[in-house]
Every structure is written in structure tokens, then in C-alpha cells.
Write a protein that holds these residues in place. Sequence first.
Motif, PDB file in Angstrom:
ATOM      1  N   CYS A  19       0.831  -1.202   0.000  1.00 36.73           N
ATOM      2  CA  CYS A  19       0.000   0.000   0.000  1.00 36.73           C
ATOM      3  C   CYS A  19       0.872   1.261   0.000  1.00 36.73           C
ATOM      4  O   CYS A  19       1.648   1.476   0.928  1.00 36.73           O
ATOM      5  N   PRO A  20       0.730   2.102  -1.029  1.00 42.72           N
ATOM      6  CA  PRO A  20       1.567   3.304  -1.119  1.00 42.72           C
ATOM      7  C   PRO A  20       1.209   4.389  -0.105  1.00 42.72           C
ATOM      8  O   PRO A  20       1.994   5.309   0.119  1.00 42.72           O
ATOM      9  N   VAL A  21       0.029   4.296   0.513  1.00 47.29           N
ATOM     10  CA  VAL A  21      -0.370   5.303   1.499  1.00 47.29           C
ATOM     11  C   VAL A  21      -0.489   4.725   2.912  1.00 47.29           C
ATOM     12  O   VAL A  21      -1.031   5.355   3.811  1.00 47.29           O
ATOM     13  N   ASP A  22       0.007   3.531   3.103  1.00 43.02           N
ATOM     14  CA  ASP A  22       0.028   2.865   4.418  1.00 43.02           C
ATOM     15  C   ASP A  22      -1.327   2.849   5.121  1.00 43.02           C
ATOM     16  O   ASP A  22      -1.430   3.145   6.309  1.00 43.02           O
ATOM     17  N   ILE A  33      -8.463  -2.150   6.016  1.00 42.30           N
ATOM     18  CA  ILE A  33      -8.085  -1.003   5.204  1.00 42.30           C
ATOM     19  C   ILE A  33      -8.823   0.220   5.733  1.00 42.30           C
ATOM     20  O   ILE A  33     -10.050   0.189   5.898  1.00 42.30           O
ATOM     21  N   ASP A  34      -8.095   1.289   5.982  1.00 37.41           N
ATOM     22  CA  ASP A  34      -8.694   2.555   6.400  1.00 37.41           C
ATOM     23  C   ASP A  34      -9.330   3.194   5.170  1.00 37.41           C
ATOM     24  O   ASP A  34      -8.634   3.700   4.289  1.00 37.41           O
ATOM     25  N   CYS A  41      -6.117   2.611  -5.455  1.00 33.72           N
ATOM     26  CA  CYS A  41      -5.106   2.298  -6.469  1.00 33.72           C
ATOM     27  C   CYS A  41      -5.062   0.813  -6.814  1.00 33.72           C
ATOM     28  O   CYS A  41      -4.522   0.437  -7.833  1.00 33.72           O
ATOM     29  N   ALA A  42      -5.591  -0.051  -5.935  1.00 30.23           N
ATOM     30  CA  ALA A  42      -5.637  -1.504  -6.127  1.00 30.23           C
ATOM     31  C   ALA A  42      -4.275  -2.180  -6.075  1.00 30.23           C
ATOM     32  O   ALA A  42      -4.144  -3.325  -6.488  1.00 30.23           O
ATOM     33  N   ALA A  43      -3.263  -1.513  -5.555  1.00 27.22           N
ATOM     34  CA  ALA A  43      -1.938  -2.130  -5.445  1.00 27.22           C
ATOM     35  C   ALA A  43      -1.977  -3.364  -4.554  1.00 27.22           C
ATOM     36  O   ALA A  43      -1.237  -4.329  -4.771  1.00 27.22           O
ATOM     37  N   CYS A  44      -2.845  -3.375  -3.587  1.00 25.70           N
ATOM     38  CA  CYS A  44      -2.929  -4.486  -2.637  1.00 25.70           C
ATOM     39  C   CYS A  44      -3.600  -5.723  -3.229  1.00 25.70           C
ATOM     40  O   CYS A  44      -3.330  -6.851  -2.809  1.00 25.70           O
TER      41      CYS A  44
END
Length: 56
Positions: A19-22, A33-34, A41-44
Amino acid sequence: MAYIINADCINCGACEGTCPVDCIAPGDEIYVIDADACIDCAACVDSCPVDAIQPG
């Protein structure tokens, strides 16, 4: 729309590091997930070995 982690989560933590925004953290029983911080972004999604992450 933020992503959510469903009950299929096996608590492996693979999603947390992608996750790019933690905004993913361990919850009581599964990772969570918050929704306010999620940028959709769907990176996860691809990092989950059991496909437990889906649009919320």
C-alpha cells in the motif's frame, strides 16, 4: 470507493507492504483497510494470495 478485506483473509500481511499510502493494518482477526485513507489504487489486490481484497 475504497477497497475492503473480507473474511477470507489469512493474516499473511502481504497487502500491508504494497500500500503506497500505508492504510492497511492488522485488525483484531484480519487485516483492515482505512477507507478514509485508501486512494483506490488496487496495489494491494494482486498481492493477496487468497483474493480477500475487493472493492468496497
